[in-house]
Design an enzyme around this catalytic site. Structure first.
Site, PDB file in Angstrom:
ATOM      1  N   CYS A  90      30.750  44.433  24.029  1.00 58.29           N
ATOM      2  CA  CYS A  90      31.921  45.302  24.194  1.00 58.29           C
ATOM      3  C   CYS A  90      32.648  45.557  22.879  1.00 58.29           C
ATOM      4  O   CYS A  90      33.517  46.427  22.811  1.00 58.29           O
ATOM      5  CB  CYS A  90      32.871  44.729  25.230  1.00 58.29           C
ATOM      6  SG  CYS A  90      32.081  44.651  26.844  1.00 58.29           S
ATOM      7  N   HIS A 384      36.486  51.553  30.546  1.00 58.61           N
ATOM      8  CA  HIS A 384      35.841  50.781  29.478  1.00 58.61           C
ATOM      9  C   HIS A 384      34.365  51.157  29.349  1.00 58.61           C
ATOM     10  O   HIS A 384      33.498  50.480  29.885  1.00 58.61           O
ATOM     11  CB  HIS A 384      36.028  49.280  29.806  1.00 58.61           C
ATOM     12  CG  HIS A 384      35.271  48.352  28.931  1.00 58.61           C
ATOM     13  ND1 HIS A 384      35.067  48.587  27.591  1.00 58.61           N
ATOM     14  CD2 HIS A 384      34.666  47.175  29.192  1.00 58.61           C
ATOM     15  CE1 HIS A 384      34.360  47.590  27.085  1.00 58.61           C
ATOM     16  NE2 HIS A 384      34.091  46.729  28.024  1.00 58.61           N
ATOM     17  N   CYS A 414      37.093  41.132  23.424  1.00 59.11           N
ATOM     18  CA  CYS A 414      36.174  40.059  23.834  1.00 59.11           C
ATOM     19  C   CYS A 414      34.824  40.701  24.145  1.00 59.11           C
ATOM     20  O   CYS A 414      34.761  41.893  24.472  1.00 59.11           O
ATOM     21  CB  CYS A 414      36.702  39.341  25.065  1.00 59.11           C
ATOM     22  SG  CYS A 414      36.877  40.421  26.487  1.00 59.11           S
TER      23      CYS A 414
HETATM   24  C1  LIG Z   1      35.314  44.994  39.791  1.00 58.39           C
HETATM   25  C2  LIG Z   1      34.174  45.928  40.232  1.00 58.39           C
HETATM   26  C3  LIG Z   1      33.058  45.096  40.862  1.00 58.39           C
HETATM   27  C4  LIG Z   1      34.785  46.859  41.288  1.00 58.39           C
HETATM   28  O1  LIG Z   1      33.805  47.782  41.656  1.00 58.39           O
HETATM   29  P1  LIG Z   1      34.022  48.777  42.882  1.00 58.39           P
HETATM   30  O2  LIG Z   1      34.175  47.992  44.145  1.00 58.39           O
HETATM   31  O3  LIG Z   1      32.965  49.823  42.777  1.00 58.39           O
HETATM   32  O4  LIG Z   1      35.429  49.365  42.488  1.00 58.39           O
HETATM   33  P2  LIG Z   1      36.231  50.581  43.066  1.00 58.39           P
HETATM   34  O5  LIG Z   1      36.773  51.322  41.925  1.00 58.39           O
HETATM   35  O6  LIG Z   1      35.441  51.315  44.099  1.00 58.39           O
HETATM   36  O7  LIG Z   1      37.465  49.856  43.737  1.00 58.39           O
HETATM   37  C5  LIG Z   1      37.370  49.197  44.992  1.00 58.39           C
HETATM   38  C6  LIG Z   1      38.569  49.613  45.806  1.00 58.39           C
HETATM   39  O8  LIG Z   1      39.758  49.183  45.151  1.00 58.39           O
HETATM   40  C7  LIG Z   1      40.635  50.288  45.004  1.00 58.39           C
HETATM   41  N1  LIG Z   1      41.410  50.096  43.788  1.00 58.39           N
HETATM   42  C8  LIG Z   1      40.940  49.836  42.548  1.00 58.39           C
HETATM   43  N2  LIG Z   1      41.975  49.750  41.691  1.00 58.39           N
HETATM   44  C9  LIG Z   1      43.105  49.965  42.406  1.00 58.39           C
HETATM   45  C10 LIG Z   1      44.477  50.002  42.074  1.00 58.39           C
HETATM   46  N3  LIG Z   1      44.907  49.805  40.817  1.00 58.39           N
HETATM   47  N4  LIG Z   1      45.357  50.248  43.046  1.00 58.39           N
HETATM   48  C11 LIG Z   1      44.942  50.455  44.319  1.00 58.39           C
HETATM   49  N5  LIG Z   1      43.649  50.424  44.693  1.00 58.39           N
HETATM   50  C12 LIG Z   1      42.737  50.181  43.736  1.00 58.39           C
HETATM   51  C13 LIG Z   1      39.719  51.495  44.956  1.00 58.39           C
HETATM   52  O9  LIG Z   1      40.406  52.663  45.296  1.00 58.39           O
HETATM   53  C14 LIG Z   1      38.686  51.139  45.959  1.00 58.39           C
HETATM   54  O10 LIG Z   1      39.211  51.395  47.234  1.00 58.39           O
HETATM   55  P3  LIG Z   1      38.237  51.950  48.412  1.00 58.39           P
HETATM   56  O11 LIG Z   1      37.237  50.856  48.634  1.00 58.39           O
HETATM   57  O12 LIG Z   1      39.200  52.139  49.525  1.00 58.39           O
HETATM   58  O13 LIG Z   1      37.634  53.195  47.880  1.00 58.39           O
HETATM   59  C15 LIG Z   1      33.610  46.771  39.052  1.00 58.39           C
HETATM   60  O14 LIG Z   1      34.590  47.647  38.578  1.00 58.39           O
HETATM   61  C16 LIG Z   1      33.167  45.886  37.918  1.00 58.39           C
HETATM   62  O15 LIG Z   1      32.074  45.315  37.955  1.00 58.39           O
HETATM   63  N6  LIG Z   1      34.013  45.739  36.909  1.00 58.39           N
HETATM   64  C17 LIG Z   1      33.737  44.828  35.820  1.00 58.39           C
HETATM   65  C18 LIG Z   1      33.047  45.507  34.743  1.00 58.39           C
HETATM   66  C19 LIG Z   1      32.667  44.510  33.694  1.00 58.39           C
HETATM   67  O16 LIG Z   1      32.063  43.496  33.933  1.00 58.39           O
HETATM   68  N7  LIG Z   1      33.021  44.815  32.490  1.00 58.39           N
HETATM   69  C20 LIG Z   1      32.631  43.990  31.402  1.00 58.39           C
HETATM   70  C21 LIG Z   1      33.810  43.569  30.776  1.00 58.39           C
HETATM   71  S1  LIG Z   1      33.359  42.632  29.339  1.00 58.39           S
END
Ligand SMILES: CC(C)(COP(=O)(O)OP(=O)(O)OC[C@H]1O[C@@H](n2cnc3c(N)ncnc32)[C@H](O)[C@@H]1OP(=O)(O)O)[C@@H](O)C(=O)NCCC(=O)NCCS
Length: 427
Positions: A90, A384, A414
Site C-alpha cells: 500500500c 484506497h 502502513c
Molecule cells: C470490509 C470489506 C470486507 C467490506 O466489503 P463489502 O461487504 O463488499 O462492503 P460494502 O461496501 O458492500 O459495505 C457493506 C454494507 O455496509 C454499508 N456501509 C459501508 N460503510 C458504511 C457507512 N459509513 N455508513 C453506513 N453504511 C455503510 C454498505 O452500504 C453496505 O450495506 P448493504 O449491505 O446494505 O449494501 C471490504 O471493503 C474490504 O475487504 N476492505 C478491506 C480492504 C483491505 O484489506 N485493504 C487493505 C488495507 S492495507
C-alpha cells in the site's frame, strides 16, 4: 549529503471509485494514463523535460507488468523516457515518490513523475497449476486428436478460479483479520474506530464541497463510447453518522469483532501522480513548488505480530532524519487502511512503553492532534486504490500545506508484509 532539494510541483488523481462500478471496463494502465496526461496538461511541463517515470501497483496485470512504462508511453511522454514499476504494497506510490526523489538528490535526473494506479475491477483471475499445465500441453499438441485428449483430462475442479487474496502470504491472515487482531490486543473500541471513520467522511465531504478535492481530481472518460466522463469520487458519504456506522455488522469476526465495512478502507479503483523536480529546475521553469521533501523512512515489523504497526517505527525514523519532532508537524496524513490500524499507531506514538521497547528511547514520540489529522478525509471515506494512495496523500498534503502556509507536514502509510513508510514535507 546532497544539498539539493526535491520540489513537489503538482499532483492530481482520477476520481476514486468503488471497484466494480464506473471504472469496471478500464485497466490500471488506462487510469494511470488519464492521470499522467492530465498532470502534463495542467502543469504545461514539456514532456521532453521529464527524465523518469516511476509508478506503484500492488496487484499487477500479467499483460502489462511494467505499468509505469505503458503509462508513460500512453500518456504522450517521449519514448526515450525510461519508466519502472514498484511494489511496496500500500506504500507503493510513496516508494515511487521516494525513488524519483532519490534520483533527483543523486543528480541523476532533474524532473520525474511518480505515482501509482490500481484497478481492483481488473484483478487477474488464475486457474490452478494443473489446469495451466493442461493448457500448455494442449497448445503444444501436434494434432487435433492429441489436443482433445489433453483437454479430456480437465476435471470440474480445475475450472475453479483463484482470485488474488488480500492476505499475508506468510501468515494466511487477511488484512481485515490483522486489523481485528490489533483492535483486540490494543483495546481499540468499536466507538473509537467509528469516530475515526466518521471524521474521514466529514472531512472528506467538507473538502469536496468547498472544491479542494475536486481541484485535485481529473475526469476519466469511460467505455464503451468514451463520451461519458467520470468526474467525482463515489465512495464518500455525505450522510455518514455514528448511528449508521454503529449498526454495521463486524466483517472479519462475526461474533466478537469490531472491524466493519464502515471503518475499513473499501476496495477501490483509481490512479494518482505527482510531478517532482529539483528545486533549481522548478525555479528555473518558473514553478511555485507546493512543498519540498524533507526526509523519509521505511521500517518493518514481524508480520506474525501486529501486521500494520510499521508507521509506529517509520514515523520516528523519518522525524529523526528531518531533525524534527512530531509536535513540529502542522498537518498529519495517515493512510487509513482500517480505523483500528490508525488508532493503534497513534496509541504507539503516544506510548512510553512503545518508545522504550521498540525505539530504545525514554520518551514517547508524541501526540497526534486529531484536528490536524487527515483534514481532507482519508482512505476509509475516499477509498484506497492500493498502488495509488501514496500519491493521493502526498498531493493533498502538499496542497493543504500551501493553503494553510504550514511549515511541516507528515505522511504515514502502513503496508502488507508489516511495512511502514513515512515522509516529512516542508515549505
Ligand atoms: C470490509 C470489506 C470486507 C467490506 O466489503 P463489502 O461487504 O463488499 O462492503 P460494502 O461496501 O458492500 O459495505 C457493506 C454494507 O455496509 C454499508 N456501509 C459501508 N460503510 C458504511 C457507512 N459509513 N455508513 C453506513 N453504511 C455503510 C454498505 O452500504 C453496505 O450495506 P448493504 O449491505 O446494505 O449494501 C471490504 O471493503 C474490504 O475487504 N476492505 C478491506 C480492504 C483491505 O484489506 N485493504 C487493505 C488495507 S492495507
Amino acid at each position: 549529503m546532497s544539498n539539493r532539494r526535491v520540489a513537489i510541483v503538482a499532483g492530481c488523481r482520477t476520481p476514486f471509485v468503488r471497484a466494480g462500478t464506473v471504472f469496471r471496463d478500464l485497466t490500471a494502465v488506462d487510469l494511470g494514463k488519464a492521470c499522467v496526461r492530465e498532470l502534463l496538461e495542467r502543469t504545461e511541463v514539456a514532456p521532453a523535460s521529464i527524465d523518469t517515470v516511476v509508478m506503484g501497483q500492488v496487484v499487477p496485470s500479467v499483460k502489462a507488468p511494467n505499468l509505469a512504462r505503458e503509462v508513460a508511453l500512453g500518456a504522450g511522454l517521449p519514448k526515450s523516457v525510461p519508466a519502472h514499476t514498484v511494489n511496496r504494497a500500500c506504500a507503493s506510490a510513496n516508494q515511487a515518490i521516494a525513488d524519483v526523489a532519490s534520483a533527483i538528490l543523486l543528480g541523476h535526473v532533474e524532473a520525474g513523475i511518480a505515482g501509482g494506479s490500481e484497478c481492483l475491477s481488473d484483478v487477474p483471475i488464475l486457474l490452478g497449476r494443473r489446469m495451466a499445465r493442461i493448457l500448455v500441453e494442449a497448445q503444444k499438441a501436434k494434432s487435433l486428436g492429441a489436443r482433445l485428449a489433453t483437454f479430456a483430462r480437465v476435471r470440474p475442479r480445475d475450472l475453479v478460479p483463484e482470485a488474488p487474496a488480500i492476505a499475508e502470504p506468510s501468515t494466511g491472515l487477511t488484512m481485515g483479520q490483522s486489523a481485528e487482531k490489533m483492535a483486540k490486543e490494543n483495546g481499540i473500541t468499536r466507538e473509537e474506530q467509528d469516530r475515526i471513520a466518521l471524521a474521514s467522511h466529514r472531512n472528506g465531504w467538507a473538502a469536496t464541497e468547498d472544491g479542494r478535492l475536486p481541484a485535485e481530481t481529473c475526469a476519466v472518460h469511460v467505455p464503451p463510447a468514451y463520451d461519458v466522463a467520470v468526474t467525482a469520487d463515489n465512495l464518500l458519504r455525505k450522510d455518514a453518522s455514528l448511528e449508521a456506522l454503529a449498526a454495521l455488522p463486524p466483517a472479519f469476526d462475526r461474533r466478537h469483532g469490531t472491524v466493519t465495512a464502515g471503518n475499513s478502507s473499501p476496495l477501490t479503483d483509481g490512479a494518482a501522480a505527482v510531478l517532482l523536480m529539483s528545486e533549481e529546475k522548478a525555479r528555473a521553469e518558473g514553478y511555485d513548488a507546493l512543498a519540498y521533501v524533507r526526509s523519509w523512512a521505511v521500517a518493518a515489523v514481524d508480520p506474525g505480530g501486529q501486521l500494520l504497526m510499521g508507521p509506529g517505527l517509520a514515523i520516528p525514523k523519518a522525524l529523526e532524519r528531518a531533525g524534527l519532532q512530531l509536535s513540529d508537524m502542522d498537518l498529519v496524513e495517515m493512510h487509513e487502511a482500517f480505523a483500528a490500524q490508525v488508532a493503534s499507531n497513534i496509541q504507539a506514538l503516544e506510548s512510553e512503553a512503545w518508545a522504550r521497547e521498540k525505539l530504545g528511547r525514554s520518551t514517547a514520540v508524541g501526540r497526534v492532534d486529531r484536528d490536524r489529522l487527515n483534514v481532507c478525509g482519508g482512505s476509509i471515506a475516499l477509498g484506497h486504490p492500493f498502488g495509488a494512495t501514496g500519491a493521493r496523500i502526498t498531493t493533498t498534503l502538499a496542497h493543504e500545506m500551501k493553503r494553510r502556509a504550514a511549515k511541516f507536514g507528515l505522511i504515514s502509510v502502513c503496508a502488507q508484509g508489516g511495512m511502514g513508510f513515512a515522509m516529512v514535507l516542508e515549505r
